[in-house]
Design an enzyme around this catalytic site. Structure first.
Site, mmCIF file in Angstrom:
data_model
loop_
_atom_site.group_PDB
_atom_site.id
_atom_site.type_symbol
_atom_site.label_atom_id
_atom_site.label_comp_id
_atom_site.label_asym_id
_atom_site.label_seq_id
_atom_site.Cartn_x
_atom_site.Cartn_y
_atom_site.Cartn_z
ATOM 1 N N TYR A 139 8.106 -20.416 0.983
ATOM 2 C CA TYR A 139 8.960 -19.253 1.242
ATOM 3 C C TYR A 139 9.959 -19.065 0.100
ATOM 4 O O TYR A 139 10.095 -17.972 -0.461
ATOM 5 C CB TYR A 139 9.689 -19.436 2.577
ATOM 6 C CG TYR A 139 10.713 -18.378 2.874
ATOM 7 C CD1 TYR A 139 10.335 -17.061 3.109
ATOM 8 C CD2 TYR A 139 12.069 -18.693 2.945
ATOM 9 C CE1 TYR A 139 11.281 -16.080 3.395
ATOM 10 C CE2 TYR A 139 13.017 -17.722 3.233
ATOM 11 C CZ TYR A 139 12.620 -16.425 3.449
ATOM 12 O OH TYR A 139 13.554 -15.460 3.732
ATOM 13 N N SER A 186 16.933 -15.160 -0.316
ATOM 14 C CA SER A 186 17.278 -16.332 0.494
ATOM 15 C C SER A 186 17.961 -17.385 -0.365
ATOM 16 O O SER A 186 17.651 -17.538 -1.552
ATOM 17 C CB SER A 186 16.014 -16.934 1.117
ATOM 18 O OG SER A 186 16.276 -18.213 1.686
ATOM 19 N N ARG A 201 7.723 -12.163 4.940
ATOM 20 C CA ARG A 201 7.112 -13.253 5.704
ATOM 21 C C ARG A 201 8.094 -14.406 5.633
ATOM 22 O O ARG A 201 8.407 -14.911 4.552
ATOM 23 C CB ARG A 201 5.762 -13.655 5.099
ATOM 24 C CG ARG A 201 5.011 -14.688 5.945
ATOM 25 C CD ARG A 201 3.649 -15.021 5.322
ATOM 26 N NE ARG A 201 2.768 -15.642 6.292
ATOM 27 C CZ ARG A 201 2.552 -16.963 6.400
ATOM 28 N NH1 ARG A 201 3.189 -17.799 5.594
ATOM 29 N NH2 ARG A 201 1.705 -17.435 7.295
ATOM 30 N N LYS A 228 10.173 -15.952 -2.670
ATOM 31 C CA LYS A 228 11.374 -15.129 -2.835
ATOM 32 C C LYS A 228 11.865 -15.151 -4.287
ATOM 33 O O LYS A 228 12.292 -14.125 -4.830
ATOM 34 C CB LYS A 228 12.476 -15.614 -1.884
ATOM 35 C CG LYS A 228 12.279 -15.221 -0.432
ATOM 36 C CD LYS A 228 12.483 -13.726 -0.229
ATOM 37 C CE LYS A 228 12.616 -13.353 1.226
ATOM 38 N NZ LYS A 228 12.873 -11.910 1.423
ATOM 39 N N ASP A 276 0.807 -1.225 0.000
ATOM 40 C CA ASP A 276 0.000 0.000 0.000
ATOM 41 C C ASP A 276 0.841 1.275 0.000
ATOM 42 O O ASP A 276 0.305 2.373 -0.072
ATOM 43 C CB ASP A 276 -0.926 0.019 1.225
ATOM 44 C CG ASP A 276 -1.991 -1.074 1.152
ATOM 45 O OD1 ASP A 276 -2.299 -1.508 0.033
ATOM 46 O OD2 ASP A 276 -2.483 -1.494 2.218
ATOM 47 N N ILE A 277 2.151 1.120 0.124
ATOM 48 C CA ILE A 277 3.018 2.292 0.175
ATOM 49 C C ILE A 277 3.126 2.932 -1.208
ATOM 50 O O ILE A 277 3.309 2.244 -2.208
ATOM 51 C CB ILE A 277 4.423 1.895 0.690
ATOM 52 C CG1 ILE A 277 4.348 1.509 2.182
ATOM 53 C CG2 ILE A 277 5.423 3.026 0.486
ATOM 54 C CD1 ILE A 277 5.645 0.972 2.733
#
Length: 328
Positions: free
Chosen positions: A151, A125, A82, A155, A62-63
């Site tokens: 995850y 990662s 996350r 990424k 939302d930025i």
């Protein structure tokens, strides 16, 4: 240096500023007068660094440039994400990882482009490369990705989205893939290992002949700082490690030395450990303890002229000293 003097320095926006790596990075940036660090955090930290401008946010996606987060910012170092969740509650974990790690990252990067930010350093990662190097050479920064868990997949997708954005705009994207990060204040399994060693608990890890790459938080921070302005870093992917790989047995022995508590290790064969762990549903933990995961950082060294400033034993001592201090 006064706040006025800081205005002429290079503005660095750090997301995830209250996390393990984020706090160390902000401390380093705050100590060096050439930076004006700003941190995006979900809640105000208990202790604030005097030269850091802390800003609250809710959702990265939302930025936008109108929020003022990017005013005076030249470089974004994106740490917020996350991460692996031990007790997953999401009905669709991959969708949740994508919402935060892909959509959130891309939303932040697009807003950075609109605000005229020059460089976006994305902390990804090693899981983008894969889960293990058993039976194969160490991972290379430019080999085909092979993520397996939600995850790692998220990424990888975030990396691809950033590369696509960079190809369409003037934004320089730098991707850094760390291995397991440790250092003063480390939590999770690494802290548990120190606790066991400090208590003198005999551990069945005296005959593990794997090889694993690790990276101390100070070495990772030093690499991230190097990526802020190095011209050769633009639009490149780098792997991060201490440059010395250890077996689990070696790690525990050297960590025991750092703690002043020689490790009591029983020579149980790795096959027995893996079999027992699988029976009780801890197969992934046994893979981390008994399997290999190595990275080749020669590209990082050669392209950036970077060498990890801390040796493994020096970094382990700093980690152990902090752990022992917290026990009192």
């Amino acid at each position: 240096m006064t706040g006025h003097d800081r205005q002429a320095c290079q503005g660095i926006l750090v997301t995830g500023g209250s996390g393990f790596v984020g706090k160390s990075l902000l401390k380093r940036l705050d100590e060096e007068p050439v930076w004006t660090p700003r941190a995006l955090v979900r809640q105000q930290p208990e202790s604030r660094l005097p030269g850091v401008d802390y800003r609250l946010f809710t959702e990265l996606s939302d930025i936008d440039r109108a929020t003022g987060y990017f005013e005076g910012v030249d470089t974004v170092i994106h740490l917020a994400s996350r991460v692996h969740v031990m007790q997953e509650t999401a009905a669709d974990p991959l969708a949740e990882f994508r919402r935060v790690n892909v959509e959130g990252t891309l939303g932040l990067a697009r807003a950075a482009v609109e605000a005229g930010v020059r460089r976006f350093v994305f902390v990804s990662s090693v899981k983008v490369n894969g889960e293990t190097t058993d039976g194969r050479p160490p991972f290379d920064a430019d080999e085909a990705p092979a993520p397996l868990d939600p995850y790692g997949i998220s990424k990888h997708e975030a990396e691809e989205a950033l590369r696509h954005l960079a190809a369409q705009t003037s934004l320089e994207v730098v991707i850094v893939r760390p291995v397991l990060v440790y250092g003063p204040g480390v939590k999770a399994n690494f802290r548990s290992m120190m606790s066991w060693l400090n208590k003198g608990v005999p551990l069945p890890f005296g005959a593990i002949h794997n090889k694993r790459s690790l990276v101390s938080v100070d070495n990772l921070v030093d690499l991230l700082v190097a990526c802020i302005n190095h011209p050769a870093a633009a639009n490149q992917t780098f792997l991060a490690s201490d440059g010395e790989d250890l077996s689990t047995t070696e790690l525990l022995r050297r960590l025991g030395t750092a703690l002043g508590k020689p490790a009591k290790l029983l020579p149980v064969p790795a096959a027995l450990i893996k079999g027992g762990a699988k029976m009780v549903g801890l197969g992934s933990l046994s893979q981390r303890l008994c399997g290999s995961l190595q990275v080749d950082i020669s590209k990082t060294r050669e392209l950036l002229g970077w060498t990890p400033p801390l040796g493994v034993d020096q970094a382990l001592r700093a980690t152990a000293v902090n752990f022992l201090k917290e026990q009192h």
